[in-house]
Design an enzyme around this catalytic site. Structure first.
Site, PDB file in Angstrom:
ATOM      1  N   ASP A 115      57.948 -32.581  63.306  1.00  0.00           N
ATOM      2  CA  ASP A 115      58.840 -32.536  63.384  1.00  0.00           C
ATOM      3  C   ASP A 115      59.705 -31.291  64.350  1.00  0.00           C
ATOM      4  O   ASP A 115      61.240 -31.464  64.086  1.00  0.00           O
ATOM      5  CB  ASP A 115      59.910 -32.890  62.249  1.00  0.00           C
ATOM      6  CG  ASP A 115      59.782 -31.624  61.201  1.00  0.00           C
ATOM      7  OD1 ASP A 115      59.492 -31.041  61.392  1.00  0.00           O
ATOM      8  OD2 ASP A 115      60.307 -32.580  59.590  1.00  0.00           O
ATOM      9  N   GLU A 129      52.956 -29.800  48.595  1.00  0.00           N
ATOM     10  CA  GLU A 129      52.452 -29.538  49.303  1.00  0.00           C
ATOM     11  C   GLU A 129      52.472 -28.249  48.046  1.00  0.00           C
ATOM     12  O   GLU A 129      53.741 -27.665  48.005  1.00  0.00           O
ATOM     13  CB  GLU A 129      53.158 -29.439  50.575  1.00  0.00           C
ATOM     14  CG  GLU A 129      52.266 -28.423  51.646  1.00  0.00           C
ATOM     15  CD  GLU A 129      52.757 -28.673  52.985  1.00  0.00           C
ATOM     16  OE1 GLU A 129      53.284 -30.137  52.853  1.00  0.00           O
ATOM     17  OE2 GLU A 129      53.523 -28.152  53.625  1.00  0.00           O
ATOM     18  N   LYS A 167      47.445 -26.018  60.623  1.00  0.00           N
ATOM     19  CA  LYS A 167      48.681 -26.021  61.671  1.00  0.00           C
ATOM     20  C   LYS A 167      47.750 -24.917  62.343  1.00  0.00           C
ATOM     21  O   LYS A 167      47.655 -23.858  62.237  1.00  0.00           O
ATOM     22  CB  LYS A 167      49.495 -24.945  60.970  1.00  0.00           C
ATOM     23  CG  LYS A 167      50.856 -25.505  60.263  1.00  0.00           C
ATOM     24  CD  LYS A 167      51.079 -24.981  59.280  1.00  0.00           C
ATOM     25  CE  LYS A 167      52.318 -25.934  58.087  1.00  0.00           C
ATOM     26  NZ  LYS A 167      53.506 -25.427  57.384  1.00  0.00           N
ATOM     27  N   LYS A 182      61.689 -30.367  50.501  1.00  0.00           N
ATOM     28  CA  LYS A 182      61.603 -28.553  50.494  1.00  0.00           C
ATOM     29  C   LYS A 182      62.013 -28.662  49.319  1.00  0.00           C
ATOM     30  O   LYS A 182      63.420 -28.806  48.685  1.00  0.00           O
ATOM     31  CB  LYS A 182      62.092 -28.027  51.430  1.00  0.00           C
ATOM     32  CG  LYS A 182      61.373 -27.655  52.735  1.00  0.00           C
ATOM     33  CD  LYS A 182      59.910 -27.022  53.125  1.00  0.00           C
ATOM     34  CE  LYS A 182      59.830 -26.883  54.146  1.00  0.00           C
ATOM     35  NZ  LYS A 182      57.838 -26.413  54.343  1.00  0.00           N
ATOM     36  N   ASP A 224      53.457 -33.622  60.203  1.00  0.00           N
ATOM     37  CA  ASP A 224      54.390 -33.226  59.444  1.00  0.00           C
ATOM     38  C   ASP A 224      54.546 -32.433  61.555  1.00  0.00           C
ATOM     39  O   ASP A 224      54.672 -31.238  61.096  1.00  0.00           O
ATOM     40  CB  ASP A 224      54.081 -32.562  58.804  1.00  0.00           C
ATOM     41  CG  ASP A 224      55.034 -31.911  58.072  1.00  0.00           C
ATOM     42  OD1 ASP A 224      56.806 -31.650  58.411  1.00  0.00           O
ATOM     43  OD2 ASP A 224      55.352 -29.953  57.636  1.00  0.00           O
ATOM     44  N   ARG A 274      62.408 -18.616  53.586  1.00  0.00           N
ATOM     45  CA  ARG A 274      63.174 -18.513  53.793  1.00  0.00           C
ATOM     46  C   ARG A 274      64.144 -19.475  54.802  1.00  0.00           C
ATOM     47  O   ARG A 274      64.317 -20.694  54.467  1.00  0.00           O
ATOM     48  CB  ARG A 274      62.746 -18.158  56.110  1.00  0.00           C
ATOM     49  CG  ARG A 274      61.478 -18.595  56.211  1.00  0.00           C
ATOM     50  CD  ARG A 274      60.892 -18.936  57.313  1.00  0.00           C
ATOM     51  NE  ARG A 274      59.838 -20.075  57.282  1.00  0.00           N
ATOM     52  CZ  ARG A 274      60.311 -20.430  58.757  1.00  0.00           C
ATOM     53  NH1 ARG A 274      60.389 -19.848  59.536  1.00  0.00           N
ATOM     54  NH2 ARG A 274      59.174 -21.314  59.365  1.00  0.00           N
ATOM     55  N   CYS A 318      53.164 -27.949  61.467  1.00  0.00           N
ATOM     56  CA  CYS A 318      53.561 -26.954  62.605  1.00  0.00           C
ATOM     57  C   CYS A 318      55.199 -25.735  61.921  1.00  0.00           C
ATOM     58  O   CYS A 318      55.261 -26.448  60.803  1.00  0.00           O
ATOM     59  CB  CYS A 318      54.182 -28.334  64.323  1.00  0.00           C
ATOM     60  SG  CYS A 318      55.537 -28.577  63.037  1.00  0.00           S
ATOM     61  N   THR A 321      61.734 -33.226  57.845  1.00  0.00           N
ATOM     62  CA  THR A 321      61.854 -32.035  56.420  1.00  0.00           C
ATOM     63  C   THR A 321      63.476 -31.513  56.127  1.00  0.00           C
ATOM     64  O   THR A 321      64.194 -31.824  56.977  1.00  0.00           O
ATOM     65  CB  THR A 321      61.736 -30.771  56.909  1.00  0.00           C
ATOM     66  OG1 THR A 321      60.356 -30.844  57.965  1.00  0.00           O
ATOM     67  CG2 THR A 321      61.815 -29.616  56.389  1.00  0.00           C
ATOM     68  N   ASP A 352      48.210 -25.481  51.825  1.00  0.00           N
ATOM     69  CA  ASP A 352      48.935 -25.189  53.225  1.00  0.00           C
ATOM     70  C   ASP A 352      48.876 -23.358  53.972  1.00  0.00           C
ATOM     71  O   ASP A 352      47.936 -23.279  53.968  1.00  0.00           O
ATOM     72  CB  ASP A 352      50.762 -25.537  53.355  1.00  0.00           C
ATOM     73  CG  ASP A 352      51.294 -24.839  54.614  1.00  0.00           C
ATOM     74  OD1 ASP A 352      50.985 -24.816  55.332  1.00  0.00           O
ATOM     75  OD2 ASP A 352      52.740 -25.299  55.182  1.00  0.00           O
ATOM     76  N   LYS A 365      60.131 -35.494  54.347  1.00  0.00           N
ATOM     77  CA  LYS A 365      58.617 -34.266  53.925  1.00  0.00           C
ATOM     78  C   LYS A 365      60.393 -32.908  52.881  1.00  0.00           C
ATOM     79  O   LYS A 365      61.063 -32.874  53.030  1.00  0.00           O
ATOM     80  CB  LYS A 365      58.123 -33.562  54.843  1.00  0.00           C
ATOM     81  CG  LYS A 365      57.248 -31.870  54.423  1.00  0.00           C
ATOM     82  CD  LYS A 365      56.112 -31.575  54.690  1.00  0.00           C
ATOM     83  CE  LYS A 365      56.466 -30.097  55.141  1.00  0.00           C
ATOM     84  NZ  LYS A 365      55.487 -29.575  55.514  1.00  0.00           N
ATOM     85  N   ASP A 374      57.355 -29.925  48.969  1.00  0.00           N
ATOM     86  CA  ASP A 374      56.977 -28.927  49.986  1.00  0.00           C
ATOM     87  C   ASP A 374      57.275 -27.800  49.173  1.00  0.00           C
ATOM     88  O   ASP A 374      58.456 -27.646  49.489  1.00  0.00           O
ATOM     89  CB  ASP A 374      56.848 -28.758  51.275  1.00  0.00           C
ATOM     90  CG  ASP A 374      55.937 -27.287  51.751  1.00  0.00           C
ATOM     91  OD1 ASP A 374      56.012 -26.962  50.958  1.00  0.00           O
ATOM     92  OD2 ASP A 374      56.054 -26.829  53.125  1.00  0.00           O
TER      93      ASP A 374
END
Ligand code: MG
Length: 362
Positions: free
Chosen positions: A322, A218, A267, A162, A320, A24, A295, A135, A243, A160, A190
């Site tokens: 942030d 991840e 989470k 993506k 994580d 997304r 989160c 992130t 996750d 982290k 991730d």
């Protein structure tokens, strides 16, 4: 301290830059906030982001779950009856973990406020500082390199990154970032379910062969692809973190005992709050499996609730958290302070949030 009323509101906070993952793109945090009012005049705060692509929870479903199911089941109960309240929250309806998490953290907030202690101390913790990663959204490579360098210049030691949108090109992404930031920076990757199992093994082995020194990867494959997670975990040397595959304590037990991953990302929005998250911590601790606390696009209420949990459990070795760093403004008074990569816990009672400055009551 008796629960008198549960109010529902919404906060809207613009992000510093758009948040982009394999799943997304988001421009602003638009989250539901919960205020539990008590007969003593104290208010407990909770928050839930509608993260439909991960939890299935939308703004409408969170509001309906709290207003029509969770609130009626706990109104009139005494905050000291924490276990009883938690049983009501988790038995009044199935799923809707984001709504449950918002109410759960507001109840824990009040439970600690009633005992005049910060929540992490009530949970048995004593860590006063937590280091979070930052992130890096998935973008063209030069943009990701620039974002990584900027994060490092702001004091972040852990990134982290993506990936998961472009298959083998993800190797170039990580290599470019590693070359730019040097070897002292910890890099986590991730994929947000973006790879197929064999593709994931190929990419991760390539990163190992290039000695990119990745702390963990991840959720390499689809959340429901348990055998895919097992296959990747068994065929690479890099730690695999589950996750989206782990929401509940039952999921955690299966992942741990059947080797679906090496690590677990907890989470609150997946577990339905602190009560269930504590169960995952207990199971993971029993099996000597380390956890990350993560989160969604959460602002300071929910991230601070997670920080209190992290400060209280040694099995949570990675953070994580942030969310507040990604927000352009802070509509809250109180709570832990967020200074670059450091989350500093303090002695404020409960989660620490005292007031929401800008909130639309629903
Ligand atoms: Mg993730």
């Amino acid at each position: 301290m008796i629960i008198r009323d549960i109010k529902i509101g919404e906060v809207r906070i613009p992000l510093v830059t758009p948040f982009k993952t394999a799943l997304r793109t988001v421009e602003a945090v638009e989250n539901i906030v919960i205020m539990i009012e008590t007969d003593s005049g104290e208010t407990g705060f909770g928050e839930a982001p509608p993260t439909a692509v991960i939890t299935g929870d939308t703004k409408g479903s969170i509001i309906t779950a709290v207003r029509d199911f969770i609130a009626p089941s706990i109104k009139g109960m005494d905050i000291e009856n924490l276990d009883g309240i938690m049983r009501k929250i988790h038995s009044c309806m199935l799923k809707n973990t984001s709504a449950k998490a918002a109410v759960d953290m507001a109840v824990y907030d009040l439970y600690a406020k009633n005992l005049k202690k910060p929540l992490y101390k009530i949970l048995g913790g004593n860590r006063n500082t937590i280091e979070t990663d930052l992130t890096i959204s998935v973008n063209p490579i030069d943009e990701m390199v620039a974002d990584s360098l900027q994060a490092v210049s702001h004091g972040f030691h852990i990134l982290k990154v993506k990936v998961g949108k472009e298959g083998l090109r993800d190797i170039e992404r990580i290599e470019a970032i590693r070359n730019a930031v040097g070897r002292d920076i910890i890099i986590r990757v991730d994929a947000n379910q973006g790879w197929q199992p064999k593709e994931a093994v190929r990419i991760i082995r390539a990163m190992e062969d290039k000695d990119l020194d990745i702390d963990l990867v991840e959720q390499p494959v689809a959340a429901h692809d348990f055998h895919g997670m097992q296959y990747v975990t068994a065929n690479v040397g890099t730690h695999i973190l589950a996750d989206e595959s782990v929401f509940s304590v039952e999921d955690a037990i299966k992942i741990i005992t059947e080797h679906g991953a090496d690590l677990i990302n907890i989470k609150l929005m997946k577990t339905g709050g602190i009560h269930e998250a504590l169960k995952i911590c207990a199971v993971a601790d029993t099996y000597h499996v380390e956890c990350m606390i993560g989160c969604m696009l959460e602002s300071k209420i929910a991230v601070s609730a997670a920080a209190h949990l992290a400060a209280a459990r040694g099995v949570i070795t990675r953070a994580d958290l942030d969310g507040p760093s990604l927000c352009l403004t802070d509509p809250y008074i109180g709570g832990p302070s967020y200074q670059g990569p450091c989350i500093l816990m303090n002695e404020d009672y409960g989660i620490g949030i005292k007031e929401i400055k800008e909130c639309i009551l629903l």
